[in-house]
Enzyme design. Structure first.
Site, mmCIF file in Angstrom:
data_model
loop_
_atom_site.group_PDB
_atom_site.id
_atom_site.type_symbol
_atom_site.label_atom_id
_atom_site.label_comp_id
_atom_site.label_asym_id
_atom_site.label_seq_id
_atom_site.Cartn_x
_atom_site.Cartn_y
_atom_site.Cartn_z
ATOM 1 N N ARG A 75 0.763 -1.244 0.099
ATOM 2 C CA ARG A 75 -0.122 -0.017 -0.076
ATOM 3 C C ARG A 75 0.840 1.223 0.088
ATOM 4 N NH1 ARG A 75 -2.990 2.679 5.145
ATOM 5 N NH2 ARG A 75 -3.849 4.480 3.734
ATOM 6 N N HIS A 119 -3.050 11.107 1.414
ATOM 7 C CA HIS A 119 -2.574 10.841 2.707
ATOM 8 C C HIS A 119 -1.671 12.031 3.321
ATOM 9 C CE1 HIS A 119 -1.114 6.907 5.325
ATOM 10 N NE2 HIS A 119 -0.928 8.165 5.984
ATOM 11 N N GLU A 165 -7.774 8.281 6.738
ATOM 12 C CA GLU A 165 -8.160 8.527 8.181
ATOM 13 C C GLU A 165 -8.515 10.165 7.921
ATOM 14 O OE1 GLU A 165 -4.757 8.146 10.651
ATOM 15 O OE2 GLU A 165 -4.809 5.748 10.434
ATOM 16 N N ASN A 301 -7.545 1.217 9.842
ATOM 17 C CA ASN A 301 -6.463 1.415 10.386
ATOM 18 C C ASN A 301 -6.557 1.105 12.031
ATOM 19 O OD1 ASN A 301 -5.423 2.196 7.784
ATOM 20 N ND2 ASN A 301 -4.917 4.156 8.289
ATOM 21 N N TYR A 303 -4.868 0.592 15.994
ATOM 22 C CA TYR A 303 -3.425 0.825 16.811
ATOM 23 C C TYR A 303 -3.664 0.247 18.138
ATOM 24 C CZ TYR A 303 -0.895 2.584 12.697
ATOM 25 O OH TYR A 303 -0.308 2.658 11.290
ATOM 26 N N GLU A 378 -3.662 -0.846 8.292
ATOM 27 C CA GLU A 378 -2.575 -0.494 8.695
ATOM 28 C C GLU A 378 -2.700 -1.283 10.333
ATOM 29 O OE1 GLU A 378 -1.533 3.783 9.514
ATOM 30 O OE2 GLU A 378 -2.016 4.293 7.423
ATOM 31 N N TRP A 424 2.003 -1.680 9.111
ATOM 32 C CA TRP A 424 2.429 -0.406 9.300
ATOM 33 C C TRP A 424 3.884 -0.564 10.089
ATOM 34 C CZ3 TRP A 424 1.635 3.944 6.303
ATOM 35 C CH2 TRP A 424 2.481 5.022 6.759
ATOM 36 N N GLU A 431 7.432 10.075 10.902
ATOM 37 C CA GLU A 431 6.044 9.952 11.760
ATOM 38 C C GLU A 431 5.625 11.234 12.321
ATOM 39 O OE1 GLU A 431 4.276 7.650 12.068
ATOM 40 O OE2 GLU A 431 2.843 8.462 13.791
ATOM 41 N N TRP A 432 5.257 12.035 11.297
ATOM 42 C CA TRP A 432 4.488 13.293 11.249
ATOM 43 C C TRP A 432 4.877 14.249 12.530
ATOM 44 C CZ3 TRP A 432 2.364 13.334 6.900
ATOM 45 C CH2 TRP A 432 1.866 12.239 6.280
ATOM 46 N N PHE A 440 8.456 2.583 13.138
ATOM 47 C CA PHE A 440 7.488 1.646 12.767
ATOM 48 C C PHE A 440 7.736 0.648 12.095
ATOM 49 C CE2 PHE A 440 4.567 4.893 14.626
ATOM 50 C CZ PHE A 440 3.533 4.345 15.208
HETATM 51 C C1 GBH Z 1 -1.607 6.394 11.175
HETATM 52 O O1 GBH Z 1 -2.127 7.332 11.914
HETATM 53 C C2 GBH Z 1 -1.184 7.093 9.902
HETATM 54 O O2 GBH Z 1 -2.196 6.669 8.678
HETATM 55 C C3 GBH Z 1 0.321 6.970 9.579
HETATM 56 O O3 GBH Z 1 0.573 7.682 8.641
HETATM 57 C C4 GBH Z 1 0.890 6.973 10.553
HETATM 58 O O4 GBH Z 1 2.318 6.887 10.394
HETATM 59 C C5 GBH Z 1 0.615 5.713 11.617
HETATM 60 O O5 GBH Z 1 -0.881 5.697 11.862
HETATM 61 C C6 GBH Z 1 1.162 5.830 12.729
HETATM 62 O O6 GBH Z 1 1.146 6.784 13.696
HETATM 63 O O7 GBH Z 1 -6.767 9.329 21.496
HETATM 64 O O8 GBH Z 1 -9.012 9.349 20.119
HETATM 65 O O9 GBH Z 1 -7.303 11.182 19.911
HETATM 66 C C7 GBH Z 1 -2.815 7.029 13.236
HETATM 67 C C8 GBH Z 1 -2.851 8.070 14.166
HETATM 68 C C9 GBH Z 1 -3.305 7.263 16.430
HETATM 69 C C10 GBH Z 1 -4.891 8.335 15.016
HETATM 70 C C11 GBH Z 1 -3.599 7.682 17.632
HETATM 71 C C12 GBH Z 1 -5.440 9.115 16.224
HETATM 72 C C13 GBH Z 1 -5.456 9.093 18.627
HETATM 73 C C14 GBH Z 1 -6.791 8.772 18.653
HETATM 74 N N1 GBH Z 1 -3.639 7.715 15.196
HETATM 75 N N2 GBH Z 1 -4.934 8.403 17.488
HETATM 76 S S1 GBH Z 1 -7.434 9.782 20.366
#
Ligand code: GBH
Length: 478
Positions: A75, A119, A165, A301, A303, A378, A424, A431-432, A440
């Site tokens: 992807r 993205h 997302e 996605n 986590y 992801e 992922w 990482e943003w 990762f």
């Molecule tokens: C993804 O984002 C992205 O698509 C990717 O680009 C990134 O690298 C990857 O994950 C790893 O971060 O506690 O309710 O505020 C996921 C990002 C994880 C979304 C944490 C919001 C917090 C939710 N997210 N999440 S909340």
């Protein structure tokens, strides 16, 4: 020895995104993330995506690693600022050529590309001139861009995702400012508007694909949504326990249903419409009809998991920066999140709760029964890897994946129609807001030399996908 075998034809892959790996060579115009990175204090260490993993230069080497590990699905995302540098057409041929090269290279290696159109790397011009996703003009530009992508790549790309997302782009981009373009909105109006526009962009891009391209190209198209599972925070008081259970359900509806309900049912969840009033935009009848059924599969996605507690006080969100936001999006939701002290955490500080994945998959199956099944686009873990030697021995990442795959397998046994899983990430990347401080990848990247080194998790994953089986370990049963 018993093992967790996945259904015949299950699709395994890895995922990345353009801004996080490519770097800016080859005529890529600035996007909102370039500007955000250059604003002091926004990104850890002042990191930026100028070079990232220099995948633009090294993509053949990267695809070779994928091929060697036996990868079947990959992807990637297309950078809109490569195709529409100024935010609009005509298409920039240099950008088209890059993706042609990448797609052909993947196909030569026997790897099926799944392509995300958006993205998060919006051409800066669209933000500066029009206010980005606050303005319907951005939707129009996105649709022109999507059409160029279908036209130029759709002969070879058979699997599309419109948006990655939209939750993050809307909430973190226009609500608390943790992500680009870094806007804030204390009444959340900008958040809901950005989400609304992305939903319309999604539905109309799908309409274009189905009307003009599907017959000839025969591909599938969907959107991918992020969601943590929320578990009611346990309480001995029955009244509190009940409120927490409602809060947990509300949280999933708020974070996932916000986008999934329009796509599967044609409108926002009732709880959102009730609580937001006229701050939540409305869809016309035509838009509802267009949205309903606009995804050929459910992209997810996932986590982590949090506890949910009812919280009618001012909204709050404790970001990883320690800032507290009141009101707005979180105030509307009225859910207080927390973690259990017994839950281990990844290097992002995100709780590792594999069973939450199973519960979320079953929740999605029950609410939406998605026709084309669920594709997990992801899932993965950041691990603190200060040296390449430590990175190569990434047992903690394998343990995370084993836990989550075991629960995905359980969800499938219990009726969740999961058909694909992408780890992922293929490699360490930008990482943003955390810059390069979080890793990762299944492949380690040395950002000074650009040297790639496969980690243990890569070998482990390559075995999972070649056998379509997760080996059962003793500790997995406890
Ligand atoms: C993804 O984002 C992205 O698509 C990717 O680009 C990134 O690298 C990857 O994950 C790893 O971060 O506690 O309710 O505020 C996921 C990002 C994880 C979304 C944490 C919001 C917090 C939710 N997210 N999440 S909340």
């Amino acid at each position: 020895m018993k093992a967790y075998r996945f259904p015949e034809g299950f699709n395994w892959g890895t995922a990345t995104a353009s801004y996080q790996i490519e770097g800016g060579k080859g005529g890529r115009a600035p996007c909102i993330w370039d500007a955000f990175c250059k604003t002091e204090g926004r990104v850890v260490n002042g990191d930026n995506g100028d070079l990232a993993c220099d995948h633009f230069t090294l993509y053949k080497e990267d695809v070779k690693i994928m091929k060697d590990m036996g990868l079947k699905n990959y992807r990637l995302s297309i950078a809109m600022p490569r195709i529409f540098p100024g935010g609009q057409g005509p298409a920039n041929e240099e950008g088209i050529a890059f993706y042609n090269g990448l797609i052909d290279c993947l196909l030569d290696a026997g790897i099926t590309p799944c392509v995300t159109l958006y993205h998060w790397d919006l051409p800066l011009e669209l933000e500066m001139e029009h206010g980005g996703w606050q303005n319907y003009i951005t939707v129009e530009r996105f649709l022109e861009y999507a059409e160029v992508c279908f036209e130029r790549f759709g002969d070879r790309v058979k699997s599309w995702l419109t948006f990655n997302e939209p939750w993050c782009a809307a909430v973190l981009g226009y609500g608390n400012g943790e992500m680009a373009p870094g806007c804030t909105s204390s009444d959340a109006v900008k958040v809901y508007r950005a989400g609304h526009h992305m939903l319309l962009g999604h539905a109309r891009a799908v309409e274009i694909y189905r009307k003009k391209f599907r017959t000839a190209q025969n591909g599938v198209i969907g959107v991918t949504l992020n969601c943590n599972w929320t578990e009611p925070k346990p309480s001995d008081d029955p009244e509190t326990a009940k409120l927490n259970a409602e809060a947990a359900e509300r949280s999933v509806l708020w974070n996932l249903g916000w986008f999934a309900d329009p796509v599967y049912k044609g409108d926002y969840p009732e709880v959102m419409r009730n609580r937001c009033g006229d701050r939540l935009p409305e869809f016309t009848a035509d838009e509802k009809a267009l949205l309903k059924g606009s995804s050929d599969f459910f992209g997810l996605n996932h986590y982590s998991t949090d506890y949910a507690e009812d919280d009618s006080g001012p909204g709050h969100y404790v970001s990883h920066w320690g800032t507290v936001n009141t009101g707005g999006f979180w105030g509307d939701m009225a859910v207080r999140g927390s973690t259990d002290p017994s839950w281990a955490k990844t290097d992002m500080g995100w709780p590792i709760v594999p069973w939450g994945f199973r519960k979320l998959l079953l929740w999605i199956q029950a609410r939406y029964s998605p026709e084309g099944g669920i594709q997990v686009t992801e899932n993965g873990a950041a691990v603190n890897e200060p040296t390449v030697d430590l990175a190569v021995d990434d047992k903690a990442r394998i343990v995370y994946y084993e836990g989550y795959l075991k629960e995905m397998h359980a969800a499938i046994q219990l009726g969740a129609d999961v058909r694909a899983y992408y780890a992922w990430s293929f490699m360490d990347n930008f990482e943003w807001a955390y810059g390069y401080s979080k890793r990762f990848g299944l492949v380690h990247v040395d950002y000074n030399t650009m040297k790639r080194t496969p980690k243990s998790s890569l070998k482990w994953f390559s075995k999972v996908l070649s056998t379509n089986t997760l080996e059962r370990r003793l500790w997995l049963d406890v």
